[in-house]
Design an enzyme around this catalytic site. Structure first.
Site, mmCIF file in Angstrom:
data_model
loop_
_atom_site.group_PDB
_atom_site.id
_atom_site.type_symbol
_atom_site.label_atom_id
_atom_site.label_comp_id
_atom_site.label_asym_id
_atom_site.label_seq_id
_atom_site.Cartn_x
_atom_site.Cartn_y
_atom_site.Cartn_z
ATOM 1 N N ARG A 73 0.671 -1.270 -0.116
ATOM 2 C CA ARG A 73 0.165 0.040 -0.022
ATOM 3 C C ARG A 73 0.697 1.161 0.182
ATOM 4 O O ARG A 73 0.292 2.435 -0.308
ATOM 5 C CB ARG A 73 -1.109 -0.011 1.293
ATOM 6 C CG ARG A 73 -1.910 -1.219 1.438
ATOM 7 C CD ARG A 73 -2.452 -1.135 2.590
ATOM 8 N NE ARG A 73 -1.325 -1.497 3.629
ATOM 9 C CZ ARG A 73 -1.548 -0.983 5.082
ATOM 10 N NH1 ARG A 73 -2.693 -0.657 5.565
ATOM 11 N NH2 ARG A 73 -0.550 -1.213 5.776
ATOM 12 N N HIS B 205 21.723 30.263 5.598
ATOM 13 C CA HIS B 205 20.749 31.178 6.350
ATOM 14 C C HIS B 205 21.216 30.784 7.922
ATOM 15 O O HIS B 205 21.237 29.580 8.327
ATOM 16 C CB HIS B 205 19.426 31.099 6.198
ATOM 17 C CG HIS B 205 18.983 31.306 4.823
ATOM 18 N ND1 HIS B 205 18.095 30.899 4.258
ATOM 19 C CD2 HIS B 205 19.663 32.070 3.976
ATOM 20 C CE1 HIS B 205 17.995 31.036 2.789
ATOM 21 N NE2 HIS B 205 18.821 31.952 2.706
ATOM 22 N N LYS C 95 16.311 23.915 13.771
ATOM 23 C CA LYS C 95 15.756 23.526 12.621
ATOM 24 C C LYS C 95 15.802 21.580 12.586
ATOM 25 O O LYS C 95 16.769 21.253 12.618
ATOM 26 C CB LYS C 95 16.246 23.991 11.066
ATOM 27 C CG LYS C 95 16.296 25.689 10.954
ATOM 28 C CD LYS C 95 16.703 25.946 9.786
ATOM 29 C CE LYS C 95 16.726 27.511 9.854
ATOM 30 N NZ LYS C 95 17.367 27.942 8.511
ATOM 31 N N HIS D 3 22.743 27.519 7.593
ATOM 32 C CA HIS D 3 21.844 26.016 6.959
ATOM 33 C C HIS D 3 21.618 26.438 5.332
ATOM 34 O O HIS D 3 21.220 27.624 5.285
ATOM 35 C CB HIS D 3 20.923 25.829 7.807
ATOM 36 C CG HIS D 3 20.190 24.668 6.953
ATOM 37 N ND1 HIS D 3 18.826 25.111 6.218
ATOM 38 C CD2 HIS D 3 20.144 23.535 6.655
ATOM 39 C CE1 HIS D 3 18.308 24.031 5.853
ATOM 40 N NE2 HIS D 3 19.155 23.093 5.893
ATOM 41 N N TYR E 64 10.233 21.887 7.439
ATOM 42 C CA TYR E 64 11.176 21.872 8.356
ATOM 43 C C TYR E 64 10.437 22.768 9.515
ATOM 44 O O TYR E 64 9.591 23.470 9.425
ATOM 45 C CB TYR E 64 12.593 22.471 8.038
ATOM 46 C CG TYR E 64 12.694 23.844 7.538
ATOM 47 C CD1 TYR E 64 12.833 25.027 8.494
ATOM 48 C CD2 TYR E 64 12.632 23.990 6.055
ATOM 49 C CE1 TYR E 64 13.043 26.127 8.017
ATOM 50 C CE2 TYR E 64 12.571 25.432 5.620
ATOM 51 C CZ TYR E 64 13.003 26.621 6.522
ATOM 52 O OH TYR E 64 12.884 27.936 6.070
ATOM 53 N N LYS F 192 18.461 37.967 -2.590
ATOM 54 C CA LYS F 192 19.134 38.290 -1.179
ATOM 55 C C LYS F 192 20.251 37.064 -1.168
ATOM 56 O O LYS F 192 21.263 37.563 -0.405
ATOM 57 C CB LYS F 192 17.724 37.725 -0.055
ATOM 58 C CG LYS F 192 18.345 37.706 1.143
ATOM 59 C CD LYS F 192 16.960 37.313 2.338
ATOM 60 C CE LYS F 192 17.523 36.343 3.345
ATOM 61 N NZ LYS F 192 16.522 35.590 4.230
ATOM 62 N N ASP F 193 20.043 36.095 -1.594
ATOM 63 C CA ASP F 193 21.240 34.890 -1.196
ATOM 64 C C ASP F 193 22.197 35.183 -2.194
ATOM 65 O O ASP F 193 23.377 34.581 -1.861
ATOM 66 C CB ASP F 193 20.384 33.531 -1.564
ATOM 67 C CG ASP F 193 19.712 32.971 -0.612
ATOM 68 O OD1 ASP F 193 19.803 33.623 0.725
ATOM 69 O OD2 ASP F 193 19.108 31.771 -0.731
#
Length: 182
Positions: A23, A62, A72, A119, A132, A167-168
């Protein structure tokens, strides 16, 4: 559940017990009592969910400054990522060191990233969904980052031309980043 240390103090790889048959499968992705038995006592207060449509989407690196730092617990619902954690605790013997692991819908692993670590992750396949848990709310005033391709870190990402947010693209090098973790 199998819990493995990854060589950076507090960073853990969790491998849940999978019960599968014709299943599909069943697994416990979070069990507070079981987590406490393994020393994971964080009080998670929010879930975040992202979709990356293409392979090569890189999110990170981050973190949030104290007093709004976040622990996290990351897992992949669909697809696969290369997940990276960098020690940014200034007095740590592993400061500036990183570990990377593959998390996927197939292996069902989870990664615990404690406070004091940056991270980031890079998607490996299209339509990857990451979920997360965090133990602190998002705080724009405390939000910080480190550039993904800092040569001092030498992270071996699965792409050399990632798809990045604006931003990154603008995060500083580790040596120039604001950090308040000891």
């Amino acid at each position: 559940m199998k819990v493995n240390s990854l060589g950076l103090n507090g960073v853990l790889l969790l491998e849940p017990k999978i019960h599968g048959d014709n299943r599909g499968f069943f697994m416990e992705s979070y069990n507070e009592s079981l987590f406490h038995k393994h020393g994971i006592t964080h009080h998670f207060i929010q879930d975040n969910h992202s979709l990356s449509a293409e392979p090569g989407v890189l999110r990170g690196l981050h973190y949030q400054l104290e007093p709004k730092a976040q622990t996290k617990l990351i897992r992949v619902l669909t697809g696969a990522i290369y997940d990276v954690v960098v020690d940014i605790r200034k007095s740590s013997p592993t400061f500036g060191q990183w570990v990377g692991v593959t998390l996927s819908e197939a292996n069902k692993r989870q990664l615990l990233v404690p406070k004091g670590f940056a991270h980031g992750f890079c998607t490996i396949v299209p339509n990857t969904q990451v979920l997360y848990k965090v133990d602190e709310y998002y705080s724009p005033e405390h939000d910080r980052g480190i550039i993904w391709n800092d040569p001092a870190l030498g992270i071996d990402w699965p792409t050399s031309q990632p798809i990045l947010s604006e931003k990154d693209q603008k995060h500083p090098l580790l040596k120039d980043a604001e950090m308040n973790f000891e």
